[in-house]
Design an enzyme around this catalytic site. Structure first.
Site, PDB file in Angstrom:
ATOM      1  N   GLU A   1     -38.719 -22.159  32.098  1.00  0.00           N
ATOM      2  CA  GLU A   1     -38.965 -21.085  31.129  1.00  0.00           C
ATOM      3  C   GLU A   1     -37.758 -20.876  30.227  1.00  0.00           C
ATOM      4  O   GLU A   1     -37.250 -19.754  30.069  1.00  0.00           O
ATOM      5  CB  GLU A   1     -39.377 -19.797  31.849  1.00  0.00           C
TER       6      GLU A   1
ATOM      7  N   GLU B   1     -45.854 -23.994  37.359  1.00  0.00           N
ATOM      8  CA  GLU B   1     -45.811 -22.748  38.119  1.00  0.00           C
ATOM      9  C   GLU B   1     -47.197 -22.152  38.034  1.00  0.00           C
ATOM     10  O   GLU B   1     -47.720 -21.979  36.927  1.00  0.00           O
ATOM     11  CB  GLU B   1     -44.790 -21.804  37.501  1.00  0.00           C
TER      12      GLU B   1
END
Ligand code: GAL
Length: 832
Positions: A423, A502
């Site tokens: 991220e 994820e």
């Protein structure tokens, strides 16, 4: 098509780096003081002195004096300890410390000192110290002189001590660590939390992580094994020879190739390993020997999936942070092995090391146990997520850190992809795309045999050019809206293999169930700070596991998912985080604002200090979700699991939904012998639900069917009152090496031995014999009792005691558990 078979790429292979100077005279010394063909590697964990400064565990400040590195400094008053050591886990939990890093006092300055002797006979040798990891920002001194250091707390690094050592006398090594507050999004731990070794070599020796093995050509009949060796201090008289120990096959030359006939491949069921012995010879004398474990296997990533040895394998993955629950960040091999055993039982075959390089022991275990690994480097690049995080060091250190990770880990057959980040905030801009390409190039330079990836949370990064910097593309949390984003990605990037880096981020507390059961909105019950275990709750950016399953069933070319997370971890107790971590998950300002308001509502000091994301709780006890994943990931295992428990005396006559997870496709539920109906799993359904069951005490029984035939059954009974403690242990014989552990499960049982699900009794433990209690826990994310104690409440029926053997002491270790009003119990573990 991205293909990572194992064919070598030309340029990389021309490299044979012979580093360092020629040792003419020293060469003669080598012969005189030769280490008999081997290097000397000693465990350097024992007998350190430790003290801490700056922010202290009790909230006070302690000034850091100068001169702590001086050999003459008197450290007799410092605490004596052995490594690995995590000073944060010692606690105490403090209300005023941030929830997201576990409410533990890991921030601060720590000093470690150790005295050791080097004999005259070591003159002429090279002396190194190897740290597998020190949290964080280390500065290392030898005999008062600064010899090195490494900022990134998750990196492994070597420091050469040779020029500063005192041969024939005492040496003092001192290590200063500095954990700034606000430097992590989760509990990082603090201290020299991984293993340390002292290494003595002859001047001519294999460099650190200096052997690189690949297997470019593999068939049933033979495997080509390519070896690149970096030798330090080399000169004309140096020769390098290799031998595969298991087969006796040899080759000669720093860069050489050998052939293994009828190779035994490394795969998930039979993780076969080989050992390469590399010897450096100088003028006919062996001056160094190292052994390297490797495996023979092919990996290929195609738009239609991931292939291991030519067979399509779906990555049933979990993300794992590095802490070991009540043991904190201090590495323990058995504790990691137990985690992997539990995950394998669920059917998991892959781990993403979120969001940093793991302890090397984890990779050794994955090699041995047949687990695929995504090895991840960073959680941030130049733009940080916490005020003092790694972004401070990124510009100067990213290349060193990335190369260190890859060189350390590239011989592990378990490692099948690299991740340059999670991220990353730079996903969205041109400069960031350039950084990504640069990192990918660094990885390819060190290891062209595995793909580079990253965990991308931003939808746009799949279309804005960022995706082209990736060999395989990972999206975080993009299964919602009928997998709209996955679909778009596949249409627009048909050549880039895709996976869920994820997924889910479902939250739950083991054994807690709240009513009414509200699909998708069930965020827990506010003030009580637990989250319902119907496995429907998730923070706004995430979703229940079923949503990802549906997306994966719609797009079978997606090669895997990595669930957030396998185990609960310390810190990040979303949805009770009380800080801005969660806001990072929203690029949409409206969503961010919504979340900010939610957090504001929580206000005040709130107790949660560890995550609710785990499929398994912090102590290793499976939550209900474990069985949802098991049902999908082990379809051939006949199993059925009922939730919730059936002790609801206050709910007699009230609707109490029952969910069943099964590897079957149909099931019939009975309450006290009466059928509540037979249900079939529809398309894109992954659980069977009886939402209108009216509670009455007794016995719930489910009979599951597969293809119309009985397949598995399960029962859930209303138990009697708590009457006794029951103890069980994962292994009743442990190694007397001072490292091995026995994990004892403490259960509050009724007279029949059934776990009483809503019990919270306090239990005290005593131990005698050659073992010690090193940690206790119960999996309750809100509990502030110390992990380092001899008492602990059970949480919903269960608690954990971790016993460690004592080095060199054999015999019976007896653990007794006592609790007021309950019959006590003893268990014996043998150290032998
Ligand atoms: C992700 C992040 C993880 C963790 C998770 C919780 O966005 O990458 O580190 O914070 O959210 O859902």
């Amino acid at each position: 098509m991205k293909n990572f078979p194992t064919r070598t790429k030309g340029a990389g292979w021309a490299r044979c780096r012979l580093i360092g100077r020629t040792f003419g005279l020293a060469g003669i010394l080598v012969l005189a003081t030769s280490l008999l063909g081997a290097r000397e590697v000693s465990n350097f964990n024992a007998d350190w002195r430790f003290d801490r400064f700056g922010p202290m565990p009790d909230g006070s400040e302690r000034a850091e004096p100068t001169g702590l590195e001086a050999p003459s400094f008197d450290d007799a008053g410092w605490r004596k300890l052995n490594l690995p050591h995590d000073w944060g886990i010692e606690g105490p939990f403090r209300e005023d410390l941030p929830n997201r890093t576990g409410k533990l006092p890991w921030a601060g300055i720590g000093w470690y000192r150790k005295s050791f002797e080097l004999s005259d006979e070591d003159v002429g040798k090279r002396i190194y110290i190897d740290f597998d990891g020190a949290m964080s920002d280390s500065t290392v001194y030898l005999n008062g002189e600064k010899v090195g250091g490494w900022p990134y707390g998750y990196a492994s690094f070597r420091i050469e001590l040779t020029d500063a050592v005192n041969f024939g006398g005492e040496n003092v090594i001192a290590v200063r660590l500095d954990n700034k507050p606000e430097s992590s999004r989760w509990y990082p731990g603090g201290g020299i939390y991984r293993n340390v070794r002292l290494v003595k070599t002859n001047p001519v020796h294999v460099d650190h992580w200096g052997v690189y093995i690949t297997t470019p050509e593999i068939s049933a009949e033979s495997a080509e094994v390519k070896i690149e060796t970096e030798v330090r201090g080399s000169d004309d008289g140096v020769e390098v020879v290799h031998e595969v120990i298991e087969t006796g096959v040899k080759s000669s030359g720093a860069n050489s190739t050998l052939i293994i006939a009828n190779p035994k491949l490394w795969d998930l069921e039979s993780p076969n390993l080989y050992t390469l012995k590399t010897q450096v010879m100088r003028k006919g004398v062996v001056v160094d020997t190292v052994e390297t474990t490797f495996g023979i296997r092919t990996i290929e990533y195609k738009p239609e999936g991931f292939f291991l040895n030519g067979e399509k394998v779906f990555m049933k993955g979990v993300c794992q942070h590095h802490d070991l629950g009540p043991l904190g960040a201090a590495i323990n091999t058995r504790a990691i092995e137990r985690q992997i055993e539990i995950l394998k039982e669920m059917g998991c075959n892959a781990i993403r090391t979120a969001h940093n390089p793991p302890a090397p022991e984890l990779l050794d275990l994955c090699d041995r146990m047949g687990i695929l690994v995504q090895d991840e480097a960073f959680d941030v690049w130049g733009r940080g997520k916490a005020e003092n995080d790694y972004s401070r060091f990124f510009p100067e250190w990213h290349e060193k850190d990335l190369r260190a990770m890859i060189k350390r880990d590239r011989n592990h057959p378990s490692v099948v992809m690299w991740s340059t980040g999670n991220e990353i905030k730079e996903q969205n801009n041109k400069a960031g795309i350039a950084v990504s390409q640069r990192l990918t190039d660094i990885v390819h330079d060190e290891d062209p045999t595995r793909p580079v990836s990253a965990g991308c949370n931003n939808e746009k990064s799949g279309f804005n050019g960022f995706q082209k910097t990736q060999d395989v593309f990972g999206y975080n949390y993009k299964a919602k809206e009928n997998a709209r984003v996955y679909k778009q990605f596949i249409e627009r990037n048909p050549d880039i293999p895709l996976y869920g880096s994820e997924t889910a981020s479902c939250v739950s507390s083991r054994g807690e169930y709240f009513f009414p059961v509200v699909d998708e909105k069930d965020q827990g019950n506010g003030g009580y700070f637990q989250v319902s275990s119907y496995d429907l709750a998730a923070p706004p950016w995430a979703y229940k596991p079923d949503v990802e399953f549906e997306a994966l069933d719609r797009f079978p070319q997606i090669f895997g998912e990595f669930v957030w997370t396998g185990f609960d971890y310390i810190g990040e107790p979303t949805p009770y985080n009380k800080d801005t971590t969660n806001l990072l998950n929203f690029t949409d300002p409206v969503e961010r604002e919504k979340m900010r308001k939610e957090l504001e509502k929580l206000g005040g000091n709130i107790p949660p200090r560890s995550s609710y994301f785990g499929i398994v709780d912090l102590c290793g006890f499976p939550k209900d979700r474990f069985y949802l994943y098991q049902a999908r990931w082990r379809p051939d295992l006949p199993m059925a699991h009922i939730l919730p428990h059936w002790n609801w005396e206050e709910r007699i006559g009230k609707v109490t939904p029952v969910h069943v997870y099964t590897s079957g496709d149909e099931a019939e539920l009975f309450l006290n012998g009466e059928s509540l109906g037979r249900r079939k799993m529809g398309e894109f359904e992954y659980r069977l639900r009886w939402d209108d069951v009216v509670y009455e005490p007794g016995v719930l029984k489910v009979v599951a069917y597969k293809n119309g035939k009985p397949w598995a059954d399960a029962v859930m009974k209303t138990t009697g009152e708590a009457s006794k403690l029951s103890l069980s242990v994962d292994r009743d014989v442990i190694n007397p090496d001072g490292q091995d552990l026995a994990f004892v499960t403490v259960q509050v049982s009724d007279k029949k031995g059934q776990m009483v699900p809503r019990s919270h009794n306090s239990v005290e433990y005593t131990i005698d014999g050659p073992g010690e209690i090193i940690a206790v826990g119960n999996g309750d994310p809100t509990n502030h009792e110390s992990f380092q104690a001899t008492k602990r409440k059970v949480f919903n029926g269960l608690a954990l005691v971790v016993i460690r053997s004592k080095a060199g002491e054999r015999g019976k270790i007896r653990l007794t558990a006592k609790s007021q009003g309950l019959k006590s119990e003893k268990i014996v573990v043998l150290a032998k």
